[in-house]
Design an enzyme around this catalytic site. Structure first.
Site, mmCIF file in Angstrom:
data_model
loop_
_atom_site.group_PDB
_atom_site.id
_atom_site.type_symbol
_atom_site.label_atom_id
_atom_site.label_comp_id
_atom_site.label_asym_id
_atom_site.label_seq_id
_atom_site.Cartn_x
_atom_site.Cartn_y
_atom_site.Cartn_z
ATOM 1 N N ASP A 77 2.321 20.215 7.134
ATOM 2 C CA ASP A 77 2.708 19.631 8.128
ATOM 3 C C ASP A 77 4.310 18.813 8.380
ATOM 4 O O ASP A 77 3.966 17.759 7.553
ATOM 5 C CB ASP A 77 1.861 18.872 8.563
ATOM 6 N N ASP A 115 8.806 23.740 14.727
ATOM 7 C CA ASP A 115 6.916 22.925 13.993
ATOM 8 C C ASP A 115 6.675 24.192 13.128
ATOM 9 O O ASP A 115 6.183 25.210 14.194
ATOM 10 C CB ASP A 115 6.422 23.009 15.061
#
Ligand SMILES: *[C@@H]1O[C@H](CO)[C@@H](O)[C@H](O)[C@H]1NC(C)=O
Ligand SMILES: *[C@@H]1O[C@H](CO)[C@@H](O)[C@H](O)[C@H]1NC(C)=O
Ligand SMILES: *[C@@H]1O[C@H](CO)[C@@H](O)[C@H](O)[C@H]1NC(C)=O
Ligand SMILES: *[C@@H]1O[C@H](CO)[C@@H](O)[C@H](O)[C@H]1NC(C)=O
Length: 430
Positions: A113, A311
């Site tokens: 992440d 992201d």
């Protein structure tokens, strides 16, 4: 790739359908880790149900929605725990990597992440975790951190249980209670002794990656901050194509072996949101035409958290509403009289061939031009194609533009924090 003649011709699983056996255990070399898509044949987390193309798109979208709410809560500086409406929404990690923890090493497939700072794994005895957990008693290098440790001041909501440092955090719609511990983590061939991470003891909710999470943000307790001497706060990743039978890309840590031929844009920082990688998006072109978008839609404001982030955990790019509407309308205009339909959160779908050849994200100093397969999602049987982007979810006033993984497929994204640069180069990583 071979054209599928499969009625439920699906986005994923096509490789399994073709009997392709990917190499799931490529020995990792140096500081480069294999990055596996969660639905890869190599992933133990892949869905066992063969979803139709429509259902797999709808599922990815519902997970995306929760991801966007989570990112926006980071931006707002408070945690919003959305109540999952209707069916249970599970935020699966999109990409996973293999990490070895402890002495002797125990193997975990952690979610990667890029928008989180901390690392955590489920520990033995965890209440609410999946079955794989870290057996702390079996590791000779394991240590609890005490309440007085400096790291204990850097975790969210610290607490002191007997003498060990504990903390709570929310992730997606779940909450996690963990204690702060240290042990050796080995990434590819690099052992990192005394790595500080969360040892999860309790999970409430269903959106927690089953075998932990490795945050690649740049906050004080992040992997990058803890390995500054080794990796110099530099890494790159290449996410594989959603259609590749291998589903495997790479994460390369440190300044060595990074691409030389790469275009850069400035990496911006929001001091209050150290985990997010902000860039300066200035415009969007559909084909050759520059779309008229009010500059306020792209404004980077550290106070509100507005701006654009790159992201890896969101699948489809989300733009703030005025930007999305303008892009979509230009796209539709170029499609002429073709009939528009919708599919879940995608409002611009067609059953005729798409005539828009490219889309360009114009960042300061760098244009990223995407070919169709990076902004159009199509069913493998070729009946429906949708513009693979959306506005922020309904009733949710997000100030964030998120450049997501579908748009990053087969690109190497280089994060060079010391030089405040973010690089993008095309690379067929799989
Ligand atoms: C770490 O803390 C836990 C809970 O407080 C305790 O059960 C365990 O024995 C400790 N382990 C070590 C190695 O100190
Ligand atoms: C953290 O979560 C645990 C378990 O749910 C709870 O007992 C504890 O009170 C929480 N601590 C804080 C500081 O919120
Ligand atoms: C990006 O594209 C625009 C419009 O085509 C052009 O004016 C600009 O010079 C390009 N920027 C770079 C860095 O190539
Ligand atoms: C899949 O990986 C193998 C090596 O593991 C490579 O030879 C092959 O070209 C890859 N296939 C695709 C489609 O990337």
């Amino acid at each position: 790739m071979v054209k599928l003649l499969y009625p439920l011709a699906i986005l994923f699983f096509s490789s399994a359908a073709l009997g392709f056996i990917p190499n799931c255990n490529i020995p990792e070399q140096g500081s480069t880790l294999q990055v596996i898509h969660v639905n890869s044949p190599c992933s133990p987390f892949r869905s066992k149900n063969k979803l139709s193309w429509e259902d797999s798109v709808l599922q990815m979208q519902s997970e995306d929605k929760e991801r966007l709410i989570y990112l926006s809560s980071l931006v707002a500086g408070r945690s919003i725990v959305p109540v999952a409406s209707g069916r249970q929404v599970t935020q699966n990690p999109t990409y996973i990597l293999r990490a070895k923890i402890g002495t002797p090493p125990q193997i975990f497939l952690m979610a990667m992440d890029t928008s989180s700072d901390v690392a955590w794994i489920p520990c033995s005895g965890c209440d609410g975790c999946a079955t794989t957990s870290f057996d702390t008693a079996k590791s000779t290098s394991f240590k609890n951190l005490s309440c007085g440790a400096t790291q204990c001041k850097q975790v969210p909501n610290p607490s002191c249980e007997s003498t060990t440092c504990g903390f709570n955090l929310t992730y997606g719609s779940s909450s996690i209670a963990a204690s702060l511990v240290q042990d050796t983590i080995t990434l590819a061939t690099d052992p990192i002794p005394g790595f500080t991470f969360g040892c999860v003891s309790k999970v409430t909710g269903s959106s927690v990656p089953a075998q932990g999470l490795l945050g690649l943000g740049r906050g004080p307790l992040s992997l990058l901050s803890q390995t500054q001497n080794l990796y110099k706060s530099t890494f790159s990743y290449c996410l594989p194509s959603y259609k590749s039978p291998n589903f495997s890309g790479s994460l390369r840590l440190g300044p060595n072996s990074q691409p030389i031929r790469i275009k850069y844009t400035q990496l911006l920082k929001n001091p209050r949101r150290s985990s997010l990688y902000y860039v300066n998006l200035e415009g969007i072109k559909v084909g050759n035409g520059l779309v008229k978008i009010p500059p306020s839609a792209f404004a980077h404001d550290p106070n509100t958290g507005s701006g654009t982030v790159i992201d890896s955990g969101t699948v489809f790019t989300r733009l703030v509403e005025p930007a999305y509407i303008a892009v979509r309308d230009e796209f539709r205009r170029r499609m002429g009289k073709a009939v528009v339909s919708s599919l879940g959160g995608f409002d611009t779908c067609y059953t005729v061939p798409i005539t828009v050849p490219t889309m360009t994200f114009m960042f300061s100093g760098m244009n990223m031009t995407l070919p169709q397969d990076k902004f159009i999602i199509r069913s493998a049987v070729g009946t429906t194609s949708c513009l693979a982007m959306a506005a922020a979810p309904d009733n949710f006033n997000s100030v964030l533009n998120v450049i997501a993984s579908f748009q990053q497929q087969n690109h190497r994204i280089l994060i060079d924090t010391p030089n405040s640069k973010l690089g993008v180069a095309r690379e067929t990583c799989s």
